[in-house]
Motif scaffolding. Sequence first.
Motif, PDB file in Angstrom:
ATOM      1  N   VAL B  35       3.982  -6.478  -1.558  1.00  0.00           N
ATOM      2  CA  VAL B  35       4.154  -5.718  -2.799  1.00  0.00           C
ATOM      3  C   VAL B  35       5.524  -5.017  -2.810  1.00  0.00           C
ATOM      4  CG1 VAL B  35       3.164  -3.549  -1.902  1.00  0.00           C
ATOM      5  CG2 VAL B  35       2.964  -4.083  -4.335  1.00  0.00           C
ATOM      6  N   GLN B  36       6.082  -4.882  -3.998  1.00  0.00           N
ATOM      7  CA  GLN B  36       7.324  -4.117  -4.172  1.00  0.00           C
ATOM      8  C   GLN B  36       6.962  -2.726  -4.678  1.00  0.00           C
ATOM      9  OE1 GLN B  36      10.699  -4.858  -3.800  1.00  0.00           O
ATOM     10  NE2 GLN B  36      10.007  -6.692  -2.689  1.00  0.00           N
ATOM     11  N   MET B  37       7.477  -1.689  -4.038  1.00  0.00           N
ATOM     12  CA  MET B  37       7.233  -0.327  -4.516  1.00  0.00           C
ATOM     13  C   MET B  37       7.946  -0.118  -5.855  1.00  0.00           C
ATOM     14  SD  MET B  37       6.122   2.775  -4.328  1.00  0.00           S
ATOM     15  CE  MET B  37       5.458   3.212  -2.722  1.00  0.00           C
ATOM     16  N   PRO B  38       7.190   0.244  -6.907  1.00  0.00           N
ATOM     17  CA  PRO B  38       7.848   0.529  -8.187  1.00  0.00           C
ATOM     18  C   PRO B  38       8.745   1.770  -8.066  1.00  0.00           C
ATOM     19  CG  PRO B  38       5.451   0.360  -8.426  1.00  0.00           C
ATOM     20  CD  PRO B  38       5.747   0.428  -6.973  1.00  0.00           C
ATOM     21  N   GLU B  39       9.937   1.685  -8.643  1.00  0.00           N
ATOM     22  CA  GLU B  39      10.903   2.791  -8.521  1.00  0.00           C
ATOM     23  C   GLU B  39      11.343   3.278  -9.884  1.00  0.00           C
ATOM     24  OE1 GLU B  39      14.137   1.022  -6.414  1.00  0.00           O
ATOM     25  OE2 GLU B  39      13.050   0.951  -4.506  1.00  0.00           O
ATOM     26  N   LYS B  55       7.519   5.412  -7.133  1.00  0.00           N
ATOM     27  CA  LYS B  55       6.489   5.864  -8.071  1.00  0.00           C
ATOM     28  C   LYS B  55       5.064   5.670  -7.571  1.00  0.00           C
ATOM     29  CE  LYS B  55       8.154   4.023 -12.019  1.00  0.00           C
ATOM     30  NZ  LYS B  55       8.565   3.969 -13.443  1.00  0.00           N
ATOM     31  N   GLY B  56       4.912   4.899  -6.506  1.00  0.00           N
ATOM     32  CA  GLY B  56       3.552   4.671  -5.991  1.00  0.00           C
ATOM     33  C   GLY B  56       2.936   3.408  -6.572  1.00  0.00           C
ATOM     34  N   LEU B  57       1.996   2.833  -5.829  1.00  0.00           N
ATOM     35  CA  LEU B  57       1.356   1.584  -6.255  1.00  0.00           C
ATOM     36  C   LEU B  57       0.218   1.867  -7.237  1.00  0.00           C
ATOM     37  CD1 LEU B  57       0.928  -0.230  -2.792  1.00  0.00           C
ATOM     38  CD2 LEU B  57       2.904  -0.294  -4.322  1.00  0.00           C
ATOM     39  N   THR B  58      -0.074   0.889  -8.090  1.00  0.00           N
ATOM     40  CA  THR B  58      -1.282   0.969  -8.910  1.00  0.00           C
ATOM     41  C   THR B  58      -2.466   0.521  -8.052  1.00  0.00           C
ATOM     42  OG1 THR B  58      -1.124  -1.324  -9.604  1.00  0.00           O
ATOM     43  CG2 THR B  58       0.006   0.303 -10.990  1.00  0.00           C
ATOM     44  N   ALA B  59      -3.685   0.779  -8.518  1.00  0.00           N
ATOM     45  CA  ALA B  59      -4.877   0.378  -7.758  1.00  0.00           C
ATOM     46  C   ALA B  59      -4.884  -1.132  -7.521  1.00  0.00           C
ATOM     47  CB  ALA B  59      -6.138   0.820  -8.495  1.00  0.00           C
ATOM     48  N   GLU B  60      -4.505  -1.907  -8.540  1.00  0.00           N
ATOM     49  CA  GLU B  60      -4.509  -3.369  -8.400  1.00  0.00           C
ATOM     50  C   GLU B  60      -3.511  -3.806  -7.329  1.00  0.00           C
ATOM     51  OE1 GLU B  60      -4.146  -1.841 -11.475  1.00  0.00           O
ATOM     52  OE2 GLU B  60      -6.311  -2.064 -11.816  1.00  0.00           O
ATOM     53  N   GLU B  61      -2.303  -3.211  -7.419  1.00  0.00           N
ATOM     54  CA  GLU B  61      -1.271  -3.560  -6.434  1.00  0.00           C
ATOM     55  C   GLU B  61      -1.735  -3.213  -5.019  1.00  0.00           C
ATOM     56  OE1 GLU B  61       2.862  -2.890  -9.028  1.00  0.00           O
ATOM     57  OE2 GLU B  61       1.822  -1.172  -8.173  1.00  0.00           O
ATOM     58  N   ALA B  62      -2.362  -2.042  -4.898  1.00  0.00           N
ATOM     59  CA  ALA B  62      -2.793  -1.596  -3.577  1.00  0.00           C
ATOM     60  C   ALA B  62      -3.882  -2.520  -3.015  1.00  0.00           C
ATOM     61  CB  ALA B  62      -3.302  -0.158  -3.650  1.00  0.00           C
ATOM     62  N   MET B  63      -4.854  -2.890  -3.865  1.00  0.00           N
ATOM     63  CA  MET B  63      -5.952  -3.740  -3.386  1.00  0.00           C
ATOM     64  C   MET B  63      -5.454  -5.124  -2.990  1.00  0.00           C
ATOM     65  SD  MET B  63      -8.947  -2.497  -5.973  1.00  0.00           S
ATOM     66  CE  MET B  63     -10.272  -3.558  -5.440  1.00  0.00           C
ATOM     67  N   ARG B  64      -4.502  -5.613  -3.765  1.00  0.00           N
ATOM     68  CA  ARG B  64      -3.932  -6.923  -3.473  1.00  0.00           C
ATOM     69  C   ARG B  64      -3.157  -6.872  -2.146  1.00  0.00           C
ATOM     70  NH1 ARG B  64      -2.064 -11.609  -6.227  1.00  0.00           N
ATOM     71  NH2 ARG B  64       0.077 -12.109  -5.642  1.00  0.00           N
ATOM     72  N   GLU B  65      -2.357  -5.810  -1.963  1.00  0.00           N
ATOM     73  CA  GLU B  65      -1.600  -5.672  -0.717  1.00  0.00           C
ATOM     74  C   GLU B  65      -2.560  -5.514   0.464  1.00  0.00           C
ATOM     75  OE1 GLU B  65       1.539  -6.133  -0.257  1.00  0.00           O
ATOM     76  OE2 GLU B  65       1.703  -5.495   1.840  1.00  0.00           O
ATOM     77  N   ALA B  66      -3.637  -4.760   0.251  1.00  0.00           N
ATOM     78  CA  ALA B  66      -4.617  -4.542   1.324  1.00  0.00           C
ATOM     79  C   ALA B  66      -5.259  -5.856   1.747  1.00  0.00           C
ATOM     80  CB  ALA B  66      -5.682  -3.549   0.882  1.00  0.00           C
ATOM     81  N   THR B  67      -5.349  -6.791   0.803  1.00  0.00           N
ATOM     82  CA  THR B  67      -5.941  -8.096   1.099  1.00  0.00           C
ATOM     83  C   THR B  67      -5.066  -8.895   2.064  1.00  0.00           C
ATOM     84  OG1 THR B  67      -6.847  -8.032  -1.130  1.00  0.00           O
ATOM     85  CG2 THR B  67      -6.948 -10.147   0.000  1.00  0.00           C
ATOM     86  N   ARG B  68      -3.767  -8.611   2.059  1.00  0.00           N
ATOM     87  CA  ARG B  68      -2.873  -9.317   2.992  1.00  0.00           C
ATOM     88  C   ARG B  68      -3.235  -9.017   4.441  1.00  0.00           C
ATOM     89  NH1 ARG B  68       2.799  -7.892   2.915  1.00  0.00           N
ATOM     90  NH2 ARG B  68       3.210  -9.852   3.994  1.00  0.00           N
ATOM     91  N   CYS B  69      -3.735  -7.808   4.694  1.00  0.00           N
ATOM     92  CA  CYS B  69      -4.035  -7.382   6.062  1.00  0.00           C
ATOM     93  C   CYS B  69      -5.112  -8.272   6.664  1.00  0.00           C
ATOM     94  CB  CYS B  69      -4.478  -5.915   6.068  1.00  0.00           C
ATOM     95  SG  CYS B  69      -5.146  -5.365   7.643  1.00  0.00           S
ATOM     96  N   MET B  70      -4.876  -8.782   7.876  1.00  0.00           N
ATOM     97  CA  MET B  70      -5.770  -9.749   8.532  1.00  0.00           C
ATOM     98  C   MET B  70      -6.948  -9.079   9.231  1.00  0.00           C
ATOM     99  SD  MET B  70      -4.525 -12.628   7.944  1.00  0.00           S
ATOM    100  CE  MET B  70      -3.110 -13.679   7.795  1.00  0.00           C
ATOM    101  N   ASP B  71      -6.978  -7.753   9.270  1.00  0.00           N
ATOM    102  CA  ASP B  71      -8.013  -7.030  10.015  1.00  0.00           C
ATOM    103  C   ASP B  71      -8.101  -7.583  11.437  1.00  0.00           C
ATOM    104  OD1 ASP B  71      -9.904  -5.195  10.587  1.00  0.00           O
ATOM    105  OD2 ASP B  71     -11.447  -5.963   9.244  1.00  0.00           O
ATOM    106  N   CYS B  72      -6.961  -7.566  12.121  1.00  0.00           N
ATOM    107  CA  CYS B  72      -6.834  -8.195  13.440  1.00  0.00           C
ATOM    108  C   CYS B  72      -7.842  -7.644  14.435  1.00  0.00           C
ATOM    109  CB  CYS B  72      -5.437  -7.954  14.011  1.00  0.00           C
ATOM    110  SG  CYS B  72      -4.104  -8.543  12.961  1.00  0.00           S
ATOM    111  N   VAL B  73      -8.268  -8.524  15.365  1.00  0.00           N
ATOM    112  CA  VAL B  73      -9.161  -8.098  16.448  1.00  0.00           C
ATOM    113  C   VAL B  73      -8.443  -7.038  17.285  1.00  0.00           C
ATOM    114  CG1 VAL B  73     -10.474  -8.876  18.470  1.00  0.00           C
ATOM    115  CG2 VAL B  73     -10.129 -10.414  16.514  1.00  0.00           C
ATOM    116  N   ASN B  74      -7.168  -7.289  17.516  1.00  0.00           N
ATOM    117  CA  ASN B  74      -6.365  -6.358  18.300  1.00  0.00           C
ATOM    118  C   ASN B  74      -5.278  -5.774  17.380  1.00  0.00           C
ATOM    119  OD1 ASN B  74      -5.023  -5.010  20.307  1.00  0.00           O
ATOM    120  ND2 ASN B  74      -3.972  -6.864  21.052  1.00  0.00           N
TER     121      ASN B  74
END
Lengths: 272, 500
Positions: B35-39, B55-74
């Motif tokens: 995601v690109q931080m809106p400025e 300016k901060g992310l919108t809820a949609e942007e944040a949820m989409r970016e959070a989806t990138r996270c692999m929730d790694c075992v380590n």
Amino acid sequence: MNKIVEKENFSEKVVKIVVEAPLIAKARKPGNFVIVRVGEKGERMPLTIAGADIKKGTITIIVQKMGVSSIKLCDLKVGDFITDLVGPLGKPTEIHNVGTVLCCGGGVGVAPLLPIVEGYKKAGNKVITVLAARNKDLIILEDEIRKNSDEVLIMTDDGSYGRKGLVTEGMEEIIQREQIDECITIGPAIMMKFCALLTKKYEIPTMASLNSIMVDGTGMCGACRVTVDGKTKFTCVDGPEFDAHKIDFDEMMSRLGGYKVEEKDKLDHFQE
Amino acid sequence: MERSEEYIKNERKKEWRVELQKKTKAKDRMTIERVQMPESAPEERIKSQRIEVNKGLTAEEAMREATRCMDCVNPTCMEGCPVSINIPKFIKNIERGDFLQAASVLKETSALPAVCGRVCPQEIQCEQRCFYVEKLHQPAVAIGHLERFAADFERESGKISVPELAESNGIKVAVIGSGPSSLSFAGDMVKLGYDVSVFEALHEIGGVLKYGIPEFRLPNAVVDVEINNLRRMGVKFITNFIVGQTESLDDLKEEGFKAFYVGSGAGLPRFMNIPGENSNGILSSNEYLTRVNLMGADAEDSDTPVLRGKNVVVVGGGNTAMDSVRTAKRLGAEKAMIVYRRSEEEMPARIEEVHHAKQEGIEFSTLTNPIEYIADENGRVKQVTVQKMKLGEPDASGRRRPIPIEGSEYTIDASVVVVAVGVSPNPLIPNSVKGLDVSRWGTIEVVKDKMQSSIPEVFAGGDIVRGGATVILAMGDGRKAAANMDIYLKEKYLSQKVEH
């Protein structure tokens, strides 16, 4: 928030304020100062402590109306609160029994001089004090100074009180008359400069207490820097007293005018 | 309060986490772009000190970016966080849309999430240790942006949770200074059941977060909310009180304080000691930023004056230098310039700050060093004489050492010069406490990782120990000190053995 319990107008421009500050009253020593701020948009302003009453938990400050902040402070009434008051700040005066001490105060510089005069007297010194001002109305704290001095000489520029002449003329007479072991000078920078030049001639160790521009008063901003013996010092944490023979007074006077234009703008705006 | 590996692993196996892990395939997660931080637009934001750049992310942007996270075992990202935030847990809460829960995860270990989300150098901490960077050589998950999102969401929702507090043990501890290190310490100690009082020399709580970092990067209102949270948790704040001057450490001991945390910061600005440096118009970044940030001197109705100039030169290459030069632009400078003795590559400032500064029209004169200031007949600076530099072999800091090029001197016009070449530790506490071991640089000596000084009941951290570092490292010190002071106090006063 600190409550004002007493107020007295010394002259049109000089006001004495007694304010509740029990911890500062207990901790303060001669030479210390405080920082006050009046109102939520107020400026932080360093002020010297003229006295304290530990029992009543109060300190006395003497304020000269110069700009917006000092005018706002002087406009406060008994019962009003000073928004912020912090201290004691700065290193205390090093007071020892040295013999005879010459104390020189000009204008409102007499306010911070008073606790030092008291200190020297208590330490067993012979204290000779020279008070100087432009005219009679601007001589302050004379009774209190007399109580703690063996001799008091008053000098006014216009001769309206005491002797006519500059502080240095009175000082030189005393220096020629008897042995002076130490000297302290507090007042306008130009006065302190000439006091220092005089005592240097007679090789009398001399301290001067500086009233530099400050913001925080705790060493953080560096607005109060002054050259002493070729090195930069901070008035707030290294001072406010320095060896008067080593202070670059010309630089100091120039630095006191560092915000002249901006301060005048604020004052004009305030008086509109 | 430290999270064991086992705890982290069990958390990851919770039903909701497993469900999320299954919901989106790793391959699909990887195809999402960072995601690109809106400025705010540069030409707009330079008009005011109080327009926030990011300016901060919108809820949609944040949820989409959070989806990138692999929730790694380590989760290696956590090793990069000085306050050990459970990063995957808060991010996965964002992915599932439970933003308040995400905020509460942040608050388990961080007293100032909205602050950290804005000013932490994530690119060299958590984000540098992200799976995407380490294994895929791709841009990291925007952990910092997500942290800010969760903290901001909670604040704006008005449903601010108070972390769980242990039962009060009645032991009084004093904190000296109210910057990030002290606040982080105070937050942990109050959670552990201590009676915490914070003593601050200035009239505002927050230390460098208030006087140093400008509102366009960190609004004071955001800091105040975090401070109010601590207040709600029971932390007492005392302003206009200088420990060592107003009352001594011994006075406080008599009043019943059993232990102390010194977080008094790096108060003393450094100058370069070059000719003309005490001319009017030359000031430290501390003075310049304090006048504007703490005293509000950019506003008409403030009683505090500030110097405005057509040509402003800021000396230095750190974040403080960037803050100063960008402030100068906002105060109306036509030309605001960084003068830095090394090249851009060696600049200690965050890349993001340099990038934002360039967007705003800040000029950069690198490999240039001031050697003298020239004043006018009134003692006000008018020009800076500078010398060109070249880079030699790396020095003790690992950066290539700047070497002056003889005969390369020239002058730059400047009516205001801000010196931002670093700070030294504030001497007030080291000078006023007998028996405290202090290094020759004036920093307080502590046992590493314990943050305990030569006086057993005195702990210290942040810049008074480090001599000049970041908000988050200072906060990390506060946490370490709290954990160790807890052990010290419980063994001494409650005869309890505490699990290390």
